[in-house]
Design an enzyme around this catalytic site. Structure first.
Site, short mmCIF file in Angstrom:
data_model
loop_
_atom_site.label_atom_id
_atom_site.label_comp_id
_atom_site.label_asym_id
_atom_site.label_seq_id
_atom_site.Cartn_x
_atom_site.Cartn_y
_atom_site.Cartn_z
N GLY A 14 0.82 -1.21 0.00
CA GLY A 14 0.00 0.00 0.00
C GLY A 14 0.85 1.26 0.00
N SER A 67 -5.38 -0.33 13.40
CA SER A 67 -6.15 0.90 13.57
C SER A 67 -6.65 0.93 15.00
CB SER A 67 -7.36 0.91 12.62
OG SER A 67 -8.36 1.80 13.12
N LYS A 93 -9.10 -5.26 11.89
CA LYS A 93 -7.97 -4.60 12.56
C LYS A 93 -7.72 -5.20 13.95
CE LYS A 93 -6.86 -1.70 9.27
NZ LYS A 93 -5.57 -1.80 8.56
N TYR A 127 -14.40 -3.61 9.33
CA TYR A 127 -13.07 -2.98 9.44
C TYR A 127 -12.49 -3.20 10.84
CZ TYR A 127 -9.58 0.86 9.13
OH TYR A 127 -8.43 1.62 9.13
#
Ligand SMILES: NC(=O)C1=CN([C@@H]2O[C@H](COP(=O)(O)OP(=O)(O)OC[C@H]3O[C@@H](n4cnc5c(N)ncnc54)[C@H](O)[C@@H]3O)[C@@H](O)[C@H]2O)C=CC1
Ligand SMILES: CC(C)c1ccc(C(=O)O)c(O)c1O
Length: 249
Positions: free
Chosen positions: A13, A142, A159, A155
């Protein structure tokens, strides 16, 4: 001597946001880089800026959502540079939906890109790191993996999985001098949060003890610290929290 002089590092990324900032920080620190992203145009821009700093950079266009794509960066590094020292699992995506509306496809894609890729790339890198008795794996999680987030069950679950994976792998391999840690940022100004309305972001910023979102250049130095010696030597299975004070674990 620069802190990461001649270290062979893979960053996923790397075409944008936090990954690009880590690429620039690693280039300044003297590492040789394999930069991966599925977006070839953005990747080329970041790679060229890194080359301007006088270091070797290999571009690897791949989608970490597939098993082959998640392995591609490590394979490129081993093929071209003879091994791998540092793996930064940073690639990630963010979509939003309430749990009742979340489709199986949204859930599966999130888990593939934000969690399974971390396992697949780490597993690919480990034999090389164990053999040479030196390695650093840095996973970008995160703070939502700790505090949760409405509309973000998929999400937050991915995480939280990254944080649990990091701790467990750290227990397995730290005696072989392979140190595995993660960074769990709070909100950081990147294209990832561009889709969220200005009003929402302003309200969120007001809630933060620091009063503002983070900037990528405030996160990247943590990835340098974790990979460097002696500064990174005592971090094992830790979660570092550059989050403007939003979560104080
Ligand atoms: N921006 C934020 O507020 C926060 C971001 N994070 C995490 O930081 C990491 C980086 O995020 P940002 O820099 O903000 O996002 P970004 O959207 O600016 O950059 C993500 C990069 O990953 C690439 N990417 C996405 N899916 C990919 C795939 N399947 N295969 C290959 N490349 C892929 C994109 O092309 C992009 O270049 C992510 O893991 C994200 O979850 C964590 C906490 C807060
Ligand atoms: C939705 C907000 C801006 C947001 C987005 C992403 C993260 C993260 O990945 O940690 C946050 O903490 C957020 O508050």
């Amino acid at each position: 001597m620069k802190p990461l002089q001649n270290r062979r590092a893979v960053i996923t990324g790397a075409g944008s946001g936090i990954g690009a900032a880590i690429a620039y920080a690693y280039a300044e620190a003297g590492a040789k880089l394999v930069l991966c992203d599925r977006d070839s145009d953005r990747l080329a821009i970041v790679a060229n800026h890194c080359r301007d700093r006088g270091i070797l950079v290999i571009e690897c266009v791949a989608d970490v959502g597939s098993r082959e794509g998640a392995q591609a960066g490590v394979d490129a590094c081993v093929d071209a540079l003879g091994g791998i020292d540092i793996l930064v699992n940073n690639a990630g995506m963010l979509t939003q939906a309430s749990c009742v509306d979340l489709t199986q496809e949204m859930w599966d894609e999130m888990l593939r890109v934000d969690l399974t890729s971390v396992f697949v790339a780490s597993q690919r890198a480990l034999p090389h790191m164990l053999e040479q008795q030196w390695g650093r794996i840095i996973n970008i999680a995160s703070q939502l993996g700790i505090k949760g987030g409405a509309q973000l069950t998929h999400y937050a679950a991915a995480k939280a999985g990254v944080i649990g994976f990091t701790k467990s792998l750290a227990l397995e391999v730290s005696k072989d001098n392979v140190l595995v840690n993660c960074v769990a940022p709070g909100p950081v100004e990147t294209p990832l949060v561009e889709g969220i309305s200005q009003e929402w972001k302003a309200a969120k910023a007001k809630e933060l003890p620091l009063g503002r979102f983070g900037k990528v250049e405030e996160v990247a130095p943590i990835a340098v610290l974790l990979a460097s010696e002696p500064g990174g030597n005592l971090f094992v299975g830790q979660t570092l929290n550059p989050n403007s004070g939003d979560v104080m674990p």
